[in-house]
Motif scaffolding. Structure first.
Motif, PDB file in Angstrom:
ATOM      1  N   THR A 265      28.578 -13.044  -6.437  1.00  0.00           N
ATOM      2  CA  THR A 265      27.566 -12.821  -5.385  1.00  0.00           C
ATOM      3  C   THR A 265      28.148 -12.829  -3.970  1.00  0.00           C
ATOM      4  OG1 THR A 265      27.084 -15.179  -5.272  1.00  0.00           O
ATOM      5  CG2 THR A 265      25.773 -13.862  -6.808  1.00  0.00           C
ATOM      6  N   VAL A 266      29.427 -13.185  -3.848  1.00  0.00           N
ATOM      7  CA  VAL A 266      30.004 -13.375  -2.527  1.00  0.00           C
ATOM      8  C   VAL A 266      30.201 -12.033  -1.805  1.00  0.00           C
ATOM      9  CG1 VAL A 266      32.444 -13.211  -3.225  1.00  0.00           C
ATOM     10  CG2 VAL A 266      31.791 -14.677  -1.289  1.00  0.00           C
ATOM     11  N   SER A 267      30.185 -12.096  -0.511  1.00  0.00           N
ATOM     12  CA  SER A 267      30.429 -10.895   0.288  1.00  0.00           C
ATOM     13  C   SER A 267      31.905 -10.517   0.229  1.00  0.00           C
ATOM     14  CB  SER A 267      30.012 -11.135   1.744  1.00  0.00           C
ATOM     15  OG  SER A 267      30.817 -12.153   2.316  1.00  0.00           O
ATOM     16  N   GLU A 268      32.210  -9.278   0.614  1.00  0.00           N
ATOM     17  CA  GLU A 268      33.578  -8.779   0.514  1.00  0.00           C
ATOM     18  C   GLU A 268      34.535  -9.581   1.386  1.00  0.00           C
ATOM     19  OE1 GLU A 268      36.429  -6.603  -1.205  1.00  0.00           O
ATOM     20  OE2 GLU A 268      34.278  -6.443  -1.644  1.00  0.00           O
TER      21      GLU A 268
ATOM     22  N   ARG B  71      35.623 -12.624  -0.550  1.00  0.00           N
ATOM     23  CA  ARG B  71      35.965 -12.379  -1.955  1.00  0.00           C
ATOM     24  C   ARG B  71      37.359 -12.941  -2.313  1.00  0.00           C
ATOM     25  NH1 ARG B  71      33.674  -9.732  -5.823  1.00  0.00           N
ATOM     26  NH2 ARG B  71      34.884  -8.841  -7.540  1.00  0.00           N
ATOM     27  N   GLU B  72      38.311 -12.765  -1.396  1.00  0.00           N
ATOM     28  CA  GLU B  72      39.668 -13.244  -1.676  1.00  0.00           C
ATOM     29  C   GLU B  72      39.676 -14.764  -1.871  1.00  0.00           C
ATOM     30  OE1 GLU B  72      44.157 -13.232   0.290  1.00  0.00           O
ATOM     31  OE2 GLU B  72      42.531 -12.113   1.251  1.00  0.00           O
ATOM     32  N   TYR B  73      38.950 -15.456  -0.987  1.00  0.00           N
ATOM     33  CA  TYR B  73      38.844 -16.921  -1.113  1.00  0.00           C
ATOM     34  C   TYR B  73      38.190 -17.302  -2.441  1.00  0.00           C
ATOM     35  CZ  TYR B  73      36.971 -21.622  -0.478  1.00  0.00           C
ATOM     36  OH  TYR B  73      36.633 -22.950  -0.662  1.00  0.00           O
ATOM     37  N   ALA B  74      37.117 -16.596  -2.795  1.00  0.00           N
ATOM     38  CA  ALA B  74      36.409 -16.899  -4.041  1.00  0.00           C
ATOM     39  C   ALA B  74      37.309 -16.672  -5.255  1.00  0.00           C
ATOM     40  CB  ALA B  74      35.149 -16.038  -4.136  1.00  0.00           C
ATOM     41  N   GLN B  75      38.122 -15.629  -5.228  1.00  0.00           N
ATOM     42  CA  GLN B  75      39.040 -15.361  -6.337  1.00  0.00           C
ATOM     43  C   GLN B  75      40.075 -16.472  -6.485  1.00  0.00           C
ATOM     44  OE1 GLN B  75      40.433 -11.467  -5.112  1.00  0.00           O
ATOM     45  NE2 GLN B  75      39.023 -10.399  -6.503  1.00  0.00           N
TER      46      GLN B  75
END
Length: 482
Positions: free
Chosen positions: A65-68, A71-75
């Protein structure tokens, strides 16, 4: 375990095996100690695993659900929590495999010390181990209860194996898992260091079941009931019925938990999916068999496989008793205890008969007093000492013994002999052969025997048998099976 014994190489190997099973050490690497560590940490470990799983699930949901821009942090978070979960799973798997390997090593050592290339060798090796355990365990020392507690799991495991063989040879077992794997021609391995399929599929699981039978007592709640919240109570005291019932329930439940979650199955080493599947199926079948043995032993029916470990449990608890009082002179009464258990249907009567034929009335390692066969009916001026050294006597009341006394009257007789009831001073009739000896002569004779046997005290003949613990503690006296 500290000991003042001058041990032979064999007795040292027995002590080493006992220590592998159970001891009180700073290293905490015996099997029972590893079980105790499992019980004290399993809830925390389960909680850690759930936290890791929840963290990963939350990170994965956030990634969806994260914004682009984020996204890198979420990955990175997903990778981080996936790695943490994998590390925790690997840690817990390693701990479980450590316990499994410890148990597997114990089982291999039990087979090494108790089984040979055939039944004759196996009965001799098992007799030697059982008698050694009995004679090593002093019945008079202040730590008698603790010593018996440590020796009992191994003693029980060996008896369970030999009862298994006895019942199979007499056709008294109808369990398909066991009988389908039994062939008298391939029962034992002919090559040192290798094991027959029966040993892998049946014998080792029987050892595991016998060793695990009371492992649940290592659970903190069981320890609290045994020792008190501050560990001030005597764990070997006579328990109230209600407390004992609760303990039995805890022990059964926690033993099954330890079998499933604390040990599990061995890890397959390889890349072949089909071989892995077959390997794991065999492992699961063996563990299922162990679980069935433990379950059936709680209250074995007439034809239950649980008798294989239940009867040795009753016998071991009497011979290596941890009760506050211990009467050495009561040991032959263990057969009466077994017969009463069979009479009240606590154990199978057929299995009980097999077991009594296996062990006889006189436990292995017990000292006996006897008169010479050819002297019966005559008035005598001597009697002799021996030690029970063999399983499967010709008759339960006629043990196979090793001669211990040194005398010119018996120097030509074989060292190993069958002690007939008519010569055994445990029974009343043979004692009359010594009626004409004066009390003074009896004292003189007894003192002579004490010098010969390096014994500081020996029983009067009216007691009928003796405790060879001190005699066996001298290494040169430990060669009873040459």
């Amino acid at each position: 375990m500290t000991t003042n014994l001058s041990d032979s190489d064999y007795t040292r190997s027995v002590q080493s095996l006992i220590n592998q099973i159970q001891q009180n050490s700073t290293r905490k690497d015996s099997f029972f100690e590893l079980a105790q560590i499992y019980y004290t940490s399993c809830q925390a470990d389960a909680g850690t695993l759930r936290t890791c799983q929840a963290n990963l699930k939350g990170a994965e949901e956030y990634l969806e659900t994260v914004s682009e821009s984020k996204r890198e942090y979420a990955q990175k978070q997903v990778k981080k929590f996936a790695r943490e979960l994998k590390d925790e799973e690997q840690k817990q798997t390693n701990d479980r495999q450590l316990r499994y390997k410890c148990l597997a090593n114990i089982c291999v050592n039990v087979l090494r010390l108790t089984e040979g290339k055939n039944l004759q060798q196996t009965n001799l090796k098992s007799s030697k181990l059982l008698a050694t355990l009995f004679m090593l365990s002093s019945t008079e020392s202040s730590n008698r209860q603790q010593m018996h507690h440590l020796y009992k799991p191994l003693y029980k495991a060996v008896l369970s194996l030999r009862l298994l063989d006895k019942m199979l040879l007499e056709g008294k077992l109808n369990n398909t898992y066991i009988t389908s794997r039994f062939d008298s021609n391939t029962r034992f391995s002919q090559k040192a260091g290798s094991y027959s399929q029966f040993q892998l599929d049946v014998a080792i699981p029987v050892i595991i079941a016998a060793l695990l039978q009371d492992i649940g007592m290592q659970h903190p709640e069981a320890q609290r009931l045994l020792k008190g919240a501050d560990s001030s109570q005597d764990e070997f005291r006579v328990l109230e019925k209600e407390t004992r019932t609760i303990l039995l329930i805890i022990n059964h439940e926690q033993t099954q938990d330890f079998l499933t979650n604390g040990i599990g199955i061995s890890k397959y080493e390889g890349d072949d999916p089909e071989k892995k599947q077959r390997f794991e199926k065999k492992q699961l079948n063996r563990m299922k068999f162990v679980s069935g043995l433990l379950l059936d032993a709680v209250k074995p029916s007439e034809n239950s496989i649980g008798n294989i470990i239940k009867i040795p449990q009753i016998y071991s608890s009497f011979v290596l008793s941890t009760k506050p009082t211990y009467r050495f002179l009561d040991l032959p009464n263990v057969v009466t205890v077994l017969n009463n258990s069979a009479k009240h249907a606590f154990i199978c009567s057929q299995a009980n008969e097999c077991f009594i034929q296996l062990v006889g009335y006189f436990p292995l390692g017990l000292g006996v007093l006897y008169v010479q066969p050819h002297d019966i009916g005559e008035k005598l001026n001597n009697y002799f000492y021996g030690i029970v050294t063999r399983l499967s006597p010709e008759h339960p009341k006629t043990p196979t013994c090793r001669r211990i006394s040194i005398s010119k009257d018996i120097s030509d007789n074989p060292k190993d002999f069958t002690l007939l009831e008519s010569n055994n001073l445990f029974f009343d009739t043979p004692k009359h052969c010594l009626d004409e000896m004066s009390p003074e002569d009896l004292v003189t004779l007894r003192n002579t025997h004490m010098r010969q046997l390096n014994e500081t005290k020996l029983p009067e003949i009216n007691e009928g048998f003796w405790n060879p613990h001190h005699y066996f503690s001298i290494s040169k006296h430990q060669i009873l099976w040459d």
